[in-house]
Structures are given as structure tokens and as C-alpha cells.
Design a protein around this motif. Sequence first.
Motif, PDB file in Angstrom:
ATOM      1  N   TYR A  27      -0.706   8.453  29.380  1.00 51.92           N
ATOM      2  CA  TYR A  27      -1.153   7.812  30.617  1.00 51.92           C
ATOM      3  C   TYR A  27       0.046   7.434  31.489  1.00 51.92           C
ATOM      4  O   TYR A  27       1.050   6.964  30.991  1.00 51.92           O
ATOM      5  CB  TYR A  27      -1.914   6.534  30.311  1.00 51.92           C
ATOM      6  CG  TYR A  27      -3.315   6.725  29.814  1.00 51.92           C
ATOM      7  CD1 TYR A  27      -3.858   5.827  28.916  1.00 51.92           C
ATOM      8  CD2 TYR A  27      -4.111   7.776  30.252  1.00 51.92           C
ATOM      9  CE1 TYR A  27      -5.154   5.953  28.456  1.00 51.92           C
ATOM     10  CE2 TYR A  27      -5.401   7.924  29.804  1.00 51.92           C
ATOM     11  CZ  TYR A  27      -5.923   7.013  28.895  1.00 51.92           C
ATOM     12  OH  TYR A  27      -7.195   7.157  28.457  1.00 51.92           O
ATOM     13  N   TYR A  29      -0.640   5.288  34.291  1.00 48.52           N
ATOM     14  CA  TYR A  29      -1.048   3.899  34.496  1.00 48.52           C
ATOM     15  C   TYR A  29      -2.334   3.680  33.711  1.00 48.52           C
ATOM     16  O   TYR A  29      -3.411   4.017  34.177  1.00 48.52           O
ATOM     17  CB  TYR A  29      -1.274   3.596  35.969  1.00 48.52           C
ATOM     18  CG  TYR A  29      -0.037   3.764  36.813  1.00 48.52           C
ATOM     19  CD1 TYR A  29       0.119   4.871  37.637  1.00 48.52           C
ATOM     20  CD2 TYR A  29       0.988   2.827  36.778  1.00 48.52           C
ATOM     21  CE1 TYR A  29       1.254   5.028  38.402  1.00 48.52           C
ATOM     22  CE2 TYR A  29       2.128   2.976  37.533  1.00 48.52           C
ATOM     23  CZ  TYR A  29       2.258   4.080  38.343  1.00 48.52           C
ATOM     24  OH  TYR A  29       3.383   4.239  39.101  1.00 48.52           O
ATOM     25  N   SER A  30      -2.210   3.138  32.513  1.00 50.31           N
ATOM     26  CA  SER A  30      -3.365   3.038  31.622  1.00 50.31           C
ATOM     27  C   SER A  30      -4.463   2.151  32.174  1.00 50.31           C
ATOM     28  O   SER A  30      -5.603   2.256  31.764  1.00 50.31           O
ATOM     29  CB  SER A  30      -2.924   2.524  30.251  1.00 50.31           C
ATOM     30  OG  SER A  30      -2.383   1.229  30.366  1.00 50.31           O
ATOM     31  N   SER A  31      -4.150   1.286  33.130  1.00 48.55           N
ATOM     32  CA  SER A  31      -5.166   0.381  33.651  1.00 48.55           C
ATOM     33  C   SER A  31      -6.152   1.075  34.558  1.00 48.55           C
ATOM     34  O   SER A  31      -7.188   0.506  34.902  1.00 48.55           O
ATOM     35  CB  SER A  31      -4.502  -0.765  34.408  1.00 48.55           C
ATOM     36  OG  SER A  31      -3.727  -1.550  33.542  1.00 48.55           O
ATOM     37  N   TYR A  32      -5.860   2.287  35.003  1.00 54.42           N
ATOM     38  CA  TYR A  32      -6.701   2.946  35.998  1.00 54.42           C
ATOM     39  C   TYR A  32      -7.334   4.213  35.451  1.00 54.42           C
ATOM     40  O   TYR A  32      -7.235   5.281  36.048  1.00 54.42           O
ATOM     41  CB  TYR A  32      -5.893   3.225  37.254  1.00 54.42           C
ATOM     42  CG  TYR A  32      -5.393   1.948  37.888  1.00 54.42           C
ATOM     43  CD1 TYR A  32      -4.069   1.554  37.750  1.00 54.42           C
ATOM     44  CD2 TYR A  32      -6.259   1.114  38.579  1.00 54.42           C
ATOM     45  CE1 TYR A  32      -3.618   0.373  38.303  1.00 54.42           C
ATOM     46  CE2 TYR A  32      -5.815  -0.072  39.139  1.00 54.42           C
ATOM     47  CZ  TYR A  32      -4.495  -0.439  38.992  1.00 54.42           C
ATOM     48  OH  TYR A  32      -4.048  -1.608  39.535  1.00 54.42           O
ATOM     49  N   TYR A  33      -7.976   4.059  34.313  1.00 62.40           N
ATOM     50  CA  TYR A  33      -8.708   5.165  33.724  1.00 62.40           C
ATOM     51  C   TYR A  33     -10.091   4.721  33.315  1.00 62.40           C
ATOM     52  O   TYR A  33     -10.265   3.641  32.762  1.00 62.40           O
ATOM     53  CB  TYR A  33      -7.971   5.731  32.504  1.00 62.40           C
ATOM     54  CG  TYR A  33      -6.840   6.652  32.873  1.00 62.40           C
ATOM     55  CD1 TYR A  33      -5.584   6.142  33.168  1.00 62.40           C
ATOM     56  CD2 TYR A  33      -7.039   8.021  32.960  1.00 62.40           C
ATOM     57  CE1 TYR A  33      -4.552   6.981  33.530  1.00 62.40           C
ATOM     58  CE2 TYR A  33      -6.004   8.866  33.316  1.00 62.40           C
ATOM     59  CZ  TYR A  33      -4.764   8.340  33.607  1.00 62.40           C
ATOM     60  OH  TYR A  33      -3.745   9.171  33.965  1.00 62.40           O
ATOM     61  N   SER A  54     -12.440   1.203  34.391  1.00 60.53           N
ATOM     62  CA  SER A  54     -11.105   0.614  34.345  1.00 60.53           C
ATOM     63  C   SER A  54     -11.160  -0.898  34.494  1.00 60.53           C
ATOM     64  O   SER A  54     -10.206  -1.599  34.155  1.00 60.53           O
ATOM     65  CB  SER A  54     -10.229   1.218  35.439  1.00 60.53           C
ATOM     66  OG  SER A  54     -10.756   0.933  36.721  1.00 60.53           O
ATOM     67  N   ASP A  55     -12.311  -1.399  34.979  1.00 56.85           N
ATOM     68  CA  ASP A  55     -12.504  -2.846  35.095  1.00 56.85           C
ATOM     69  C   ASP A  55     -13.239  -3.437  33.910  1.00 56.85           C
ATOM     70  O   ASP A  55     -13.561  -4.621  33.912  1.00 56.85           O
ATOM     71  CB  ASP A  55     -13.271  -3.167  36.384  1.00 56.85           C
ATOM     72  CG  ASP A  55     -14.636  -2.510  36.430  1.00 56.85           C
ATOM     73  OD1 ASP A  55     -15.337  -2.656  37.441  1.00 56.85           O
ATOM     74  OD2 ASP A  55     -15.000  -1.822  35.451  1.00 56.85           O
ATOM     75  N   GLN A  72     -12.159  -1.217  24.029  1.00 56.97           N
ATOM     76  CA  GLN A  72     -10.772  -0.744  24.033  1.00 56.97           C
ATOM     77  C   GLN A  72      -9.869  -1.825  23.473  1.00 56.97           C
ATOM     78  O   GLN A  72     -10.204  -3.016  23.531  1.00 56.97           O
ATOM     79  CB  GLN A  72     -10.306  -0.438  25.462  1.00 56.97           C
ATOM     80  CG  GLN A  72     -10.966   0.749  26.117  1.00 56.97           C
ATOM     81  CD  GLN A  72     -10.554   0.892  27.562  1.00 56.97           C
ATOM     82  OE1 GLN A  72     -10.775  -0.004  28.370  1.00 56.97           O
ATOM     83  NE2 GLN A  72      -9.974   2.034  27.902  1.00 56.97           N
ATOM     84  N   ASN A  74      -6.308  -4.028  23.763  1.00 61.27           N
ATOM     85  CA  ASN A  74      -5.741  -4.666  24.952  1.00 61.27           C
ATOM     86  C   ASN A  74      -4.821  -3.742  25.739  1.00 61.27           C
ATOM     87  O   ASN A  74      -4.738  -3.817  26.963  1.00 61.27           O
ATOM     88  CB  ASN A  74      -4.981  -5.935  24.547  1.00 61.27           C
ATOM     89  CG  ASN A  74      -5.919  -7.047  24.114  1.00 61.27           C
ATOM     90  OD1 ASN A  74      -7.097  -7.062  24.496  1.00 61.27           O
ATOM     91  ND2 ASN A  74      -5.411  -7.978  23.327  1.00 61.27           N
ATOM     92  N   LYS A  76      -5.210  -0.658  26.053  1.00 63.61           N
ATOM     93  CA  LYS A  76      -6.019   0.464  26.539  1.00 63.61           C
ATOM     94  C   LYS A  76      -5.495   1.808  26.032  1.00 63.61           C
ATOM     95  O   LYS A  76      -5.608   2.826  26.711  1.00 63.61           O
ATOM     96  CB  LYS A  76      -6.113   0.469  28.064  1.00 63.61           C
ATOM     97  CG  LYS A  76      -6.850  -0.733  28.620  1.00 63.61           C
ATOM     98  CD  LYS A  76      -7.131  -0.589  30.097  1.00 63.61           C
ATOM     99  CE  LYS A  76      -7.946  -1.745  30.614  1.00 63.61           C
ATOM    100  NZ  LYS A  76      -8.266  -1.616  32.054  1.00 63.61           N
TER     101      LYS A  76
END
Length: 127
Positions: A27, A29-33, A54-55, A72, A74, A76
Motif C-alpha cells: 500500500y 497510503y493504507s488509510s485510503y483503501y 476506508s472509514d 481490520q 489497526n 490496516k
Amino acid sequence: QVQLVESGGGSVQAGGSLRLSCAASGYTYSSYYCMAWFRQAPGKEREGVASIGSDGRTSFVDSVKGRFTISQDNAKTTLYLQMNSLKPEDTAMYYCVAAACVGAWSFPFLAYRYKYWGQGTQVTVSS
């Protein structure tokens, strides 16, 4: 390049439980998957089972609501599918999928939206 590797499949009797894991790497940016689990049984169409945006918002197909949970870690980097009260009709190859996204999709089970797919892990439920 994002790579997804599933594990945790196996054979279980009806009523039993399994937990599938999906290790994700590559990834940016792992926060945006957005991620999801799909499954395909022999002779049947592929179907989305559970998704997580992603939220953190989750969705489930009606046939697994109340029995399956998606989550998931923490970081992600690992996706889970906890499957309880398994039924023979849950027998299928289960695939972990991912796609870049922001938030969560209203229709998260459209396979074409997911760019990255794992190789799958087999789940067999006997009656």
C-alpha cells in the motif's frame, strides 16, 4: 504493487466457525483503501460477502448478516472475516479484494471496482 494473501480456510461442519485472514502489502497510503471479501462456489456467480470502507463502515450481503463479521487490524495491513454458524451454502473459494477509495461505497459489491485480488482460500462446510 499491492499484494493480498488469504489464509484460514478449511473444512468445518455446519454450525462451526472459521476466521479468514488477508495479509496486505504494497500500500502507498493504507488509510485510503476499501476492502472486501468475495466468494465463488462451483457453478455459481461470484458474489460480494462483506466489505469495509476506508472509514470503517461495513456492509454485508443479506445471507451472512448476523453470522459474519469483517474487521481490520489497526495498521490496516490485515483484513479478517469471522464466520460463525456456517452453513453448507457458505462453501466457496473466498477472495480478499482491495481498491483505493475514500470513505465507503454505496454499492460495495461490484467486483469491477476492486483492482487488487488475492488468490483465494477454500472454505468447505459439510452438513
